[in-house]
Design an enzyme around this catalytic site. Structure first.
Site, mmCIF file in Angstrom:
data_model
loop_
_atom_site.group_PDB
_atom_site.id
_atom_site.type_symbol
_atom_site.label_atom_id
_atom_site.label_comp_id
_atom_site.label_asym_id
_atom_site.label_seq_id
_atom_site.Cartn_x
_atom_site.Cartn_y
_atom_site.Cartn_z
ATOM 1 N N ASP A 15 0.865 -1.168 0.000
ATOM 2 C CA ASP A 15 0.000 0.000 0.000
ATOM 3 C C ASP A 15 0.914 1.234 0.000
ATOM 4 O O ASP A 15 2.129 1.120 0.218
ATOM 5 C CB ASP A 15 -0.875 -0.062 1.254
ATOM 6 C CG ASP A 15 -1.834 1.102 1.378
ATOM 7 O OD1 ASP A 15 -2.364 1.552 0.347
ATOM 8 O OD2 ASP A 15 -2.032 1.576 2.508
ATOM 9 N N ASP A 17 -0.267 5.017 1.214
ATOM 10 C CA ASP A 17 -0.518 5.904 2.350
ATOM 11 C C ASP A 17 -0.379 5.160 3.673
ATOM 12 O O ASP A 17 -0.944 4.080 3.866
ATOM 13 C CB ASP A 17 -1.923 6.494 2.257
ATOM 14 C CG ASP A 17 -2.094 7.384 1.032
ATOM 15 O OD1 ASP A 17 -1.114 8.025 0.631
ATOM 16 O OD2 ASP A 17 -3.214 7.426 0.480
ATOM 17 N N GLU A 24 -1.103 10.416 4.729
ATOM 18 C CA GLU A 24 -2.287 10.078 3.935
ATOM 19 C C GLU A 24 -2.426 11.229 2.934
ATOM 20 O O GLU A 24 -2.740 12.366 3.309
ATOM 21 C CB GLU A 24 -3.535 9.989 4.818
ATOM 22 C CG GLU A 24 -3.547 8.802 5.751
ATOM 23 C CD GLU A 24 -3.912 7.505 5.041
ATOM 24 O OE1 GLU A 24 -4.533 7.569 3.968
ATOM 25 O OE2 GLU A 24 -3.573 6.428 5.562
ATOM 26 N N ARG A 60 -14.739 12.159 0.400
ATOM 27 C CA ARG A 60 -13.529 12.921 0.733
ATOM 28 C C ARG A 60 -13.048 13.751 -0.457
ATOM 29 O O ARG A 60 -12.658 14.909 -0.302
ATOM 30 C CB ARG A 60 -12.436 11.957 1.209
ATOM 31 C CG ARG A 60 -12.671 11.404 2.607
ATOM 32 C CD ARG A 60 -11.634 10.383 3.021
ATOM 33 N NE ARG A 60 -11.854 9.102 2.372
ATOM 34 C CZ ARG A 60 -10.949 8.127 2.293
ATOM 35 N NH1 ARG A 60 -9.729 8.320 2.775
ATOM 36 N NH2 ARG A 60 -11.230 6.985 1.708
ATOM 37 N N LYS A 148 -6.624 -4.252 -5.855
ATOM 38 C CA LYS A 148 -5.304 -4.543 -5.279
ATOM 39 C C LYS A 148 -4.945 -6.013 -5.457
ATOM 40 O O LYS A 148 -3.812 -6.348 -5.823
ATOM 41 C CB LYS A 148 -5.286 -4.139 -3.806
ATOM 42 C CG LYS A 148 -5.403 -2.639 -3.597
ATOM 43 C CD LYS A 148 -5.216 -2.236 -2.141
ATOM 44 C CE LYS A 148 -5.213 -0.713 -1.993
ATOM 45 N NZ LYS A 148 -4.753 -0.254 -0.673
#
Length: 215
Positions: A15, A17, A24, A60, A148
């Site tokens: 990953d 962040d 982040e 977000r 992913k």
């Protein structure tokens, strides 16, 4: 040490962040929109698995509308790789392996970061820009937990290796399926809900500590 990792992994996938880097990215972008607190609260809930990741991401990103696209350069300059991250990338390469990153963050930051660190593969979300500012919308399909897993398998097949020669590293709930798909999945400084689902955990903030799996 897992026998299949003797001599090192053929592929490491992490990953971004709070794993490859300390920040982040969406929170750093939100700082420029004046919405950091709101975005950070949503990020924590998403990473704990309390909110659907895609829906949370759209909420977000919507708060970023109107931020100048020059923010990408500013945020990239602020990014700090996790301690030991560059060493891990270099060590994997020195053993003939490959390194990839899968990110719920953004191509506009992840791509130049990967170029800077010498990372072989990456996938990330893209932000829509119009008239030199962010629109608050995403382009294309969202990188999900399924994405992913798919990318881990695609890159492994590309290099002719089975999942037993792959190490995956992540910290959030949307990383768990990827961690379970690798020969060795490592929860890195992970949220409690993630640690409970992954038997291998790193509680020290040094990414190169992953190399203990084969050294």
């Amino acid at each position: 040490m897992p026998a299949d990792l003797e001599g090192g992994p053929a592929l490491v996938v992490t990953d971004v962040d709070s794993t490859l880097i300390q920040e982040e990215v969406i929170e750093e972008l939100a700082e420029h929109a004046g919405t950091r607190a709101e975005v950070a609260a949503l990020t924590v809930r998403a990473m704990n698995g309390e909110l659907d990741f895609a829906q949370s991401l759209r909420r977000r990103v919507a708060t970023l509308a109107g931020v100048p696209s020059t923010v990408f350069t500013e945020v990239l300059e602020q990014i700090r790789p996790s301690p030991g991250a560059q060493r891990l990338v270099d060590l994997v390469h020195s053993l003939g392996g490959h390194f990839g990153v899968v990110s719920g963050g953004f191509e506009e930051v992840v791509a130049p970061l990967c170029e800077r660190m010498g990372i072989d593969h990456h996938v990330a979300n893209r932000l829509e820009v119009a008239g030199g500012v962010l629109t608050g919308r995403l382009l294309g399909e969202i990188v999900t937990s399924d994405t992913k897993v798919a990318k881990l398998r695609e890159w492994a097949a590309m290099h002719g290796v089975g999942p037993e020669r792959v190490i995956a590293v992540g910290d959030g709930a949307n990383d768990v399926p990827m961690l379970h798909s690798a020969g060795l999945g490592v929860a890195f400084m992970a949220k409690p809900a993630v640690s409970a689902q992954v038997p291998f955990r790193l509680a020290v903030q040094r990414l190169d500590a992953v190399s203990a799996a084969w050294l």
